[in-house]
Design a protein around this motif. Sequence first.
Motif, PDB file in Angstrom:
ATOM      1  N   ILE A 106       0.826  -1.211   0.000  1.00 19.05           N
ATOM      2  CA  ILE A 106       0.000   0.000   0.000  1.00 19.05           C
ATOM      3  C   ILE A 106       0.862   1.264   0.000  1.00 19.05           C
ATOM      4  O   ILE A 106       0.398   2.341  -0.402  1.00 19.05           O
ATOM      5  N   LEU A 107       2.118   1.148   0.411  1.00 19.47           N
ATOM      6  CA  LEU A 107       3.002   2.313   0.418  1.00 19.47           C
ATOM      7  C   LEU A 107       3.229   2.867  -0.981  1.00 19.47           C
ATOM      8  O   LEU A 107       3.578   4.039  -1.149  1.00 19.47           O
ATOM      9  N   GLY A 108       3.032   2.017  -1.993  1.00 19.63           N
ATOM     10  CA  GLY A 108       3.154   2.478  -3.372  1.00 19.63           C
ATOM     11  C   GLY A 108       1.810   2.793  -4.000  1.00 19.63           C
ATOM     12  O   GLY A 108       1.716   2.987  -5.208  1.00 19.63           O
ATOM     13  N   GLY A 109       0.769   2.861  -3.174  1.00 14.28           N
ATOM     14  CA  GLY A 109      -0.567   3.138  -3.687  1.00 14.28           C
ATOM     15  C   GLY A 109      -0.693   4.551  -4.220  1.00 14.28           C
ATOM     16  O   GLY A 109      -0.005   5.472  -3.766  1.00 14.28           O
ATOM     17  N   PRO A 110      -1.575   4.755  -5.205  1.00 17.67           N
ATOM     18  CA  PRO A 110      -1.720   6.074  -5.830  1.00 17.67           C
ATOM     19  C   PRO A 110      -2.255   7.134  -4.880  1.00 17.67           C
ATOM     20  O   PRO A 110      -3.240   6.907  -4.170  1.00 17.67           O
ATOM     21  N   TYR A 111      -1.567   8.269  -4.839  1.00 14.07           N
ATOM     22  CA  TYR A 111      -2.002   9.437  -4.058  1.00 14.07           C
ATOM     23  C   TYR A 111      -2.312   9.070  -2.601  1.00 14.07           C
ATOM     24  O   TYR A 111      -3.280   9.546  -2.023  1.00 14.07           O
ATOM     25  N   LEU A 112      -1.461   8.215  -2.027  1.00  9.50           N
ATOM     26  CA  LEU A 112      -1.691   7.755  -0.654  1.00  9.50           C
ATOM     27  C   LEU A 112      -1.494   8.880   0.359  1.00  9.50           C
ATOM     28  O   LEU A 112      -2.274   9.037   1.290  1.00  9.50           O
ATOM     29  N   ALA A 113      -0.442   9.650   0.190  1.00  6.35           N
ATOM     30  CA  ALA A 113      -0.128  10.738   1.117  1.00  6.35           C
ATOM     31  C   ALA A 113       0.575  11.836   0.339  1.00  6.35           C
ATOM     32  O   ALA A 113       1.105  11.597  -0.752  1.00  6.35           O
ATOM     33  N   GLN A 114       0.598  13.031   0.911  1.00  5.36           N
ATOM     34  CA  GLN A 114       1.183  14.164   0.212  1.00  5.36           C
ATOM     35  C   GLN A 114       2.552  14.514   0.783  1.00  5.36           C
ATOM     36  O   GLN A 114       2.692  14.767   1.984  1.00  5.36           O
ATOM     37  N   GLY A 115       3.565  14.520  -0.078  1.00  3.48           N
ATOM     38  CA  GLY A 115       4.893  14.948   0.311  1.00  3.48           C
ATOM     39  C   GLY A 115       5.559  14.056   1.341  1.00  3.48           C
ATOM     40  O   GLY A 115       5.012  13.025   1.766  1.00  3.48           O
ATOM     41  N   TYR A 116       6.748  14.445   1.748  1.00  2.00           N
ATOM     42  CA  TYR A 116       7.515  13.632   2.688  1.00  2.00           C
ATOM     43  C   TYR A 116       6.858  13.546   4.057  1.00  2.00           C
ATOM     44  O   TYR A 116       6.742  12.456   4.639  1.00  2.00           O
ATOM     45  N   GLU A 117       6.426  14.664   4.597  1.00  7.61           N
ATOM     46  CA  GLU A 117       5.861  14.630   5.942  1.00  7.61           C
ATOM     47  C   GLU A 117       4.630  13.751   6.008  1.00  7.61           C
ATOM     48  O   GLU A 117       4.377  13.087   7.021  1.00  7.61           O
ATOM     49  N   GLY A 118       3.853  13.721   4.924  1.00  3.38           N
ATOM     50  CA  GLY A 118       2.668  12.865   4.893  1.00  3.38           C
ATOM     51  C   GLY A 118       3.031  11.391   4.965  1.00  3.38           C
ATOM     52  O   GLY A 118       2.534  10.653   5.826  1.00  3.38           O
ATOM     53  N   ILE A 119       3.919  10.966   4.089  1.00  2.71           N
ATOM     54  CA  ILE A 119       4.260   9.542   4.037  1.00  2.71           C
ATOM     55  C   ILE A 119       5.103   9.138   5.241  1.00  2.71           C
ATOM     56  O   ILE A 119       5.036   7.997   5.716  1.00  2.71           O
ATOM     57  N   GLU A 320      -7.640   2.627   7.128  1.00  3.71           N
ATOM     58  CA  GLU A 320      -6.799   2.756   8.326  1.00  3.71           C
ATOM     59  C   GLU A 320      -5.723   3.813   8.125  1.00  3.71           C
ATOM     60  O   GLU A 320      -5.456   4.637   9.004  1.00  3.71           O
ATOM     61  N   VAL A 321      -5.087   3.777   6.950  1.00  3.23           N
ATOM     62  CA  VAL A 321      -4.005   4.728   6.672  1.00  3.23           C
ATOM     63  C   VAL A 321      -4.567   6.145   6.568  1.00  3.23           C
ATOM     64  O   VAL A 321      -3.966   7.103   7.093  1.00  3.23           O
ATOM     65  N   GLU A 322      -5.717   6.286   5.913  1.00  5.42           N
ATOM     66  CA  GLU A 322      -6.320   7.620   5.809  1.00  5.42           C
ATOM     67  C   GLU A 322      -6.667   8.178   7.192  1.00  5.42           C
ATOM     68  O   GLU A 322      -6.473   9.374   7.450  1.00  5.42           O
ATOM     69  N   LYS A 323      -7.156   7.324   8.077  1.00  2.00           N
ATOM     70  CA  LYS A 323      -7.473   7.748   9.433  1.00  2.00           C
ATOM     71  C   LYS A 323      -6.208   8.192  10.162  1.00  2.00           C
ATOM     72  O   LYS A 323      -6.190   9.200  10.865  1.00  2.00           O
ATOM     73  N   LEU A 324      -5.153   7.430   9.976  1.00  2.84           N
ATOM     74  CA  LEU A 324      -3.862   7.761  10.593  1.00  2.84           C
ATOM     75  C   LEU A 324      -3.377   9.129  10.113  1.00  2.84           C
ATOM     76  O   LEU A 324      -2.875   9.942  10.898  1.00  2.84           O
ATOM     77  N   LEU A 325      -3.516   9.379   8.829  1.00  4.85           N
ATOM     78  CA  LEU A 325      -3.047  10.632   8.249  1.00  4.85           C
ATOM     79  C   LEU A 325      -3.856  11.843   8.706  1.00  4.85           C
ATOM     80  O   LEU A 325      -3.361  12.965   8.711  1.00  4.85           O
ATOM     81  N   GLN A 326      -5.110  11.596   9.094  1.00  4.34           N
ATOM     82  CA  GLN A 326      -5.971  12.699   9.521  1.00  4.34           C
ATOM     83  C   GLN A 326      -5.743  13.105  10.975  1.00  4.34           C
ATOM     84  O   GLN A 326      -6.130  14.189  11.394  1.00  4.34           O
ATOM     85  N   ASN A 327      -5.101  12.242  11.743  1.00  5.70           N
ATOM     86  CA  ASN A 327      -4.874  12.513  13.170  1.00  5.70           C
ATOM     87  C   ASN A 327      -3.664  13.432  13.380  1.00  5.70           C
ATOM     88  O   ASN A 327      -2.743  13.440  12.580  1.00  5.70           O
TER      89      ASN A 327
END
Length: 327
Positions: A106-119, A320-327
Amino acid sequence: MGIITRTWRVATLGMALGAIAGNALAADYTLSVNTALAQQDPLYRGLEEFKQNVEKRSAGKLAIRLFPGSQLGKDEDVLEQARAGAPVAVVVDGGRLAVFVKEFGILGGPYLAQGYEGIRKVVTSPLFDQWAEKLRTASGHQVLSFNWWQGERHVLTNKPVASPADLNGVRLRTPGAPVWMETIRAMGATPTPMGWSEVYTGLQQKVIDGVEAQDPASFGSRLYEVTSHLTKTGHINLITGIVTSAAWFDKLPAEHRQILREESLKAGDSASRATEASLADYEKQMQEKGMTIVEIDTKPFREATQPVYEKLGYTELHKEVEKLLQN
């Protein structure tokens, strides 16, 4: 892979590691790190920082040897050696680890997170730690750190691209991992797996029509000589990690294990921020060499690639990852 081919590769790597051992007699332990990166890449300079700091903190008892340009072989071959307990590590993306633990894909998933701080938020989380522990059990690999960011990947072609329709019929080079292949297919192109070292020639000979890559790699491989348009799709946020042998790692003294993990994380942050700072300059230099670089509305690509998560069975994990990114 045939038995003879695998045996030859093992023997070749064995000879290389024997030579390394001969050059590192002063150290109690030596770790050989393989990477496809060129020495000019900001991430490679981070690896040099990692080497210097590990050797300094361990008073020379733990030596790091760096092998740019995949000198020890393909990532998959070095991962296989690590599984067997060899003192090797490789800078590798999640897609290649997904064959052992699906979650890494999933780390290579499309538009998973924005920029370095996101990922980075993902790969330093308790959720990621669970994946890393599963990897130890499943394949015998040890993650030292996974915060080595290489940039967002864009599309390089010899024609303008503004929407997925413009990629129809375009043979676009991408790594062979399922999440990469499905992402490129969803973007409208025909995914074409090929080793990075073959990309320049493949474009020259029109075996492929384009490639998707991050700016440091595109510039380092002089792809501005064989493509004319860079379209800033930013479809994959390329995060990589240093992965070694769990069996070798577990035999190290506790202080050496701590040094490796701490210095890997520190150097990964340093290298990733250097990559962030370098992107505008890479694009400026490619423009000066004649390449057209275009910012586009990525919404059509985002919409086209969202079904990739469901297709590959990542729907719940994506939530799960989207929830993590929103916190």
